[in-house]
Design a protein around this motif. Structure first.
Motif, PDB file in Angstrom:
ATOM      1  N   SER A 163       0.816  -1.213   0.000  1.00  0.00           N
ATOM      2  CA  SER A 163       0.000   0.000   0.000  1.00  0.00           C
ATOM      3  C   SER A 163       0.852   1.266   0.000  1.00  0.00           C
ATOM      4  O   SER A 163       1.982   1.271   0.482  1.00  0.00           O
ATOM      5  N   GLY A 164       0.282   2.355  -0.523  1.00  0.00           N
ATOM      6  CA  GLY A 164       0.886   3.667  -0.397  1.00  0.00           C
ATOM      7  C   GLY A 164       1.960   3.981  -1.415  1.00  0.00           C
ATOM      8  O   GLY A 164       2.340   3.156  -2.243  1.00  0.00           O
ATOM      9  N   TYR A 165       2.485   5.222  -1.326  1.00  0.00           N
ATOM     10  CA  TYR A 165       3.499   5.678  -2.281  1.00  0.00           C
ATOM     11  C   TYR A 165       4.916   5.504  -1.754  1.00  0.00           C
ATOM     12  O   TYR A 165       5.877   5.689  -2.508  1.00  0.00           O
ATOM     13  N   GLU A 166       5.082   5.193  -0.480  1.00  0.00           N
ATOM     14  CA  GLU A 166       6.414   4.993   0.067  1.00  0.00           C
ATOM     15  C   GLU A 166       6.734   3.502   0.157  1.00  0.00           C
ATOM     16  O   GLU A 166       5.844   2.674   0.351  1.00  0.00           O
ATOM     17  N   PHE A 167       8.031   3.179   0.048  1.00  0.00           N
ATOM     18  CA  PHE A 167       8.497   1.808   0.055  1.00  0.00           C
ATOM     19  C   PHE A 167       9.324   1.532   1.307  1.00  0.00           C
ATOM     20  O   PHE A 167       9.781   2.449   1.994  1.00  0.00           O
ATOM     21  N   VAL A 168       9.530   0.247   1.597  1.00  0.00           N
ATOM     22  CA  VAL A 168      10.358  -0.134   2.736  1.00  0.00           C
ATOM     23  C   VAL A 168      11.843   0.075   2.458  1.00  0.00           C
ATOM     24  O   VAL A 168      12.544   0.687   3.262  1.00  0.00           O
TER      25      VAL A 168
ATOM     26  N   LYS B 182      12.987   8.712  -0.266  1.00  0.00           N
ATOM     27  CA  LYS B 182      13.745   9.952  -0.350  1.00  0.00           C
ATOM     28  C   LYS B 182      14.157  10.482   1.016  1.00  0.00           C
ATOM     29  O   LYS B 182      15.157  11.191   1.141  1.00  0.00           O
ATOM     30  N   LEU B 183      13.384  10.163   2.060  1.00  0.00           N
ATOM     31  CA  LEU B 183      13.665  10.663   3.396  1.00  0.00           C
ATOM     32  C   LEU B 183      14.073   9.520   4.325  1.00  0.00           C
ATOM     33  O   LEU B 183      14.015   8.344   3.944  1.00  0.00           O
ATOM     34  N   VAL B 184      14.472   9.873   5.535  1.00  0.00           N
ATOM     35  CA  VAL B 184      14.858   8.853   6.511  1.00  0.00           C
ATOM     36  C   VAL B 184      13.624   8.196   7.111  1.00  0.00           C
ATOM     37  O   VAL B 184      13.472   6.968   7.098  1.00  0.00           O
ATOM     38  N   SER B 185      12.719   8.998   7.663  1.00  0.00           N
ATOM     39  CA  SER B 185      11.498   8.469   8.275  1.00  0.00           C
ATOM     40  C   SER B 185      10.418   8.282   7.220  1.00  0.00           C
ATOM     41  O   SER B 185      10.572   8.686   6.057  1.00  0.00           O
ATOM     42  N   HIS B 186       9.308   7.687   7.637  1.00  0.00           N
ATOM     43  CA  HIS B 186       8.171   7.474   6.736  1.00  0.00           C
ATOM     44  C   HIS B 186       6.992   8.341   7.166  1.00  0.00           C
ATOM     45  O   HIS B 186       6.965   8.880   8.278  1.00  0.00           O
ATOM     46  N   ASN B 187       5.992   8.427   6.289  1.00  0.00           N
ATOM     47  CA  ASN B 187       4.835   9.269   6.608  1.00  0.00           C
ATOM     48  C   ASN B 187       3.926   8.609   7.644  1.00  0.00           C
ATOM     49  O   ASN B 187       4.046   7.409   7.931  1.00  0.00           O
TER      50      ASN B 187
ATOM     51  N   SER C 136      -1.344  12.207   2.916  1.00  0.00           N
ATOM     52  CA  SER C 136       0.082  12.522   2.901  1.00  0.00           C
ATOM     53  C   SER C 136       0.459  12.958   1.492  1.00  0.00           C
ATOM     54  O   SER C 136      -0.021  12.391   0.507  1.00  0.00           O
ATOM     55  N   THR C 137       1.323  13.969   1.419  1.00  0.00           N
ATOM     56  CA  THR C 137       1.802  14.420   0.120  1.00  0.00           C
ATOM     57  C   THR C 137       3.285  14.740   0.208  1.00  0.00           C
ATOM     58  O   THR C 137       3.773  15.194   1.252  1.00  0.00           O
ATOM     59  N   LEU C 138       4.006  14.471  -0.872  1.00  0.00           N
ATOM     60  CA  LEU C 138       5.450  14.700  -0.920  1.00  0.00           C
ATOM     61  C   LEU C 138       5.805  15.402  -2.224  1.00  0.00           C
ATOM     62  O   LEU C 138       5.307  15.042  -3.296  1.00  0.00           O
ATOM     63  N   MET C 139       6.678  16.401  -2.119  1.00  0.00           N
ATOM     64  CA  MET C 139       7.211  17.078  -3.292  1.00  0.00           C
ATOM     65  C   MET C 139       8.730  17.098  -3.199  1.00  0.00           C
ATOM     66  O   MET C 139       9.286  17.404  -2.137  1.00  0.00           O
TER      67      MET C 139
END
Length: 458
Positions: A190-195, A201-206, A339-342
């Motif tokens: 699920s979602g736009y972030e991966f493990v 792109k960042l250290v932590s997750h949303n 959640s949104t990321l740019m």
């Protein structure tokens, strides 16, 4: 005519020799591959000499012997590669050393392969500080075998506290290569972030990633690709490799993706079924209860600009933090968020990132997926206030859980093709005083985190 046949044969052998697929490994790092490359170079030199010879001349006896010797040796090396199972085998991995400063927890230091269970999963102790090794093998029939190992930090460790297996799955073609049977332990999709850190792109997750999504599925299902659409569905245990007594019904988990074009696309995923209920059962484990989640995510990536977003909603029966004040019965946990990321690359190696998250969790005192009690470290549950008369902290309104917001700004620097340095500053806000302050032994509405990481992949 003989000269032409020999030249064509030499060229075909020299250019057609397949090499073993040692993923992302330099040729000199593998003796077998280096030897094949040396043989190809020798055959190319021989072909050049043949082409420059006069048309009425053929191979010399020495050239013919050399050519035959190279061809036999190359064939033997290919047979050896296939016998050892190295054909279509890809090995990859990464190393992710993280540094985290958590103001409210009065904690700062490096994190690497630390056990998740010892401190509990949290936004400051998420899927970072990992070392992961990935094996992907595809057979001639098209069957794919996938094993990912991640000591202490993978999906298996989060589920049972000891497994080093993050993923162990197979994908078997049914009617064709685009219609597959999938089975095993599969991380949530699920979602736009991966493990994996190289894919984030960042250290932590949303906030949605950490508190509203499952960890993994263990079961069987299908993966179907039709044009720009891909659909995956499983009947599985959620967050469990083995069901306990009185647990019998699997969940339905699915993911649908649409690649609209070269630069953008969207997807959605959901889970429906009975899962473990972690609400306070008065000293006993409550029966499994119904869970329904749904999320939608989309992306636009073109040139230096990256835009990603996600919306989620969920509900679990009888899993709220606060009991009904009149009947004393358990109530449903409900949540929704976005959640949104740019991100923008100011230089080919330097990228700036901004992420904004919101999670609404106020109903019935709060309650999220896997979080059915107050959590001062992660800022979950009803707020607290200081009662000076009693010299103690008490819950302000047990009926109202805290809503959460997180703003993260950061950057990553690609030092080379395999090494990335990350830096982020994150501010977490809550509508209630829910963050436990380790220095004052009180509660506050805000917390601040500074994180950095060095990610080296191959």
């Amino acid at each position: 005519m003989n000269q032409f046949k020999l030249s064509a044969l030499a060229l075909g052998v020299a250019m057609g020799l397949p090499l073993p697929s040692f993923a992302q490994t330099a040729p000199t790092d593998n003796p077998l591959r280096k030897e094949l490359l040396d043989l190809q170079a020798r055959m190319a030199e021989l072909e050049k000499r043949l082409q420059s010879a006069e048309s009425n001349k053929g191979m010399t006896p020495e050239q013919q012997q050399d050519f035959n010797r190279i061809a036999v040796k190359a064939e033997a090396l290919e047979d050896s590669r296939d016998f050892m199972g190295m054909k279509n085998l890809k090995i990859s991995g990464y190393f992710d050393l993280a540094y985290v400063y958590n103001q409210a927890q009065d904690r700062a230091g490096f994190q690497f392969i630390n056990p998740v269970q010892s401190g509990g999963y949290g936004y400051d102790n998420s899927y970072f500080g990992m070392a992961m090794l990935d094996f992907l093998k595809e057979t001639d029939s098209g069957t794919r075998w996938h094993l990912t190992l991640a000591p202490n930090r993978g999906a298996g460790a989060i589920i049972d506290g000891s497994s080093i297996v993050h993923e162990a799955s197979v994908s078997v073609p049914l009617t064709d290569l685009q219609t597959r049977l999938i089975a095993g332990q599969i991380p949530d999709w699920s979602g736009y972030e991966f493990v994996p850190a190289p894919q984030t792109k960042l250290v932590s997750h949303n906030l949605l990633f950490d508190f509203t999504l499952p960890v993994s599925y263990t079961g069987i299902g299908v993966d179907i690709v039709r044009g720009k659409w891909e659909t995956k569905a499983l009947l599985a245990n959620m967050n469990a490799s083995l069901r306990t007594p009185h647990q019998k019904a699997p969940v339905l988990a699915y993911r649908v993706d649409y690649s609209k074009g070269e630069f953008d696309g969207f997807g959605f995923a959901g889970v429906h079924g009975n899962v473990a209920n972690y609400a306070d059962g008065g000293g006993s484990q409550l029966p499994d209860s119904r869970l329904d989640t749904f999320e939608f995510d989309a992306y636009f990536i073109r040139g230096d600009l990256t835009l990603q977003g996600q919306m989620s909603i969920g509900r679990q029966k009888n899993a709220a933090i606060t009991l009904d004040p009149v009947t004393g019965e358990h109530r449903d946990a409900q949540w929704w968020g976005a959640s949104t990321l740019m991100a923008y690359k100011f230089q080919p190696t330097l990228e700036g990132i901004v992420r904004l998250d919101y999670l609404n969790n106020e109903k019935n005192g709060g309650g999220l997926l896997g979080y059915a009690s107050s959590d001062g470290r992660n800022g979950i549950g009803p707020g607290w206030s200081y009662d000076s008369a009693a010299s103690a902290w008490t819950q302000t309104n047990p009926e109202r859980g805290a809503n959460r917001t997180a703003l993260t700004v950061g950057a990553n620097f690609n030092f080379n093709a395999n090494t990335t340095f990350k830096l982020e500053y994150r501010s977490d806000f809550a509508s209630e005083a829910v963050f436990f302050d380790a220095r004052s032994n009180g509660y506050r509405k805000t917390n601040h985190l500074l994180g950095g990481a060095m990610v080296v992949s191959f």
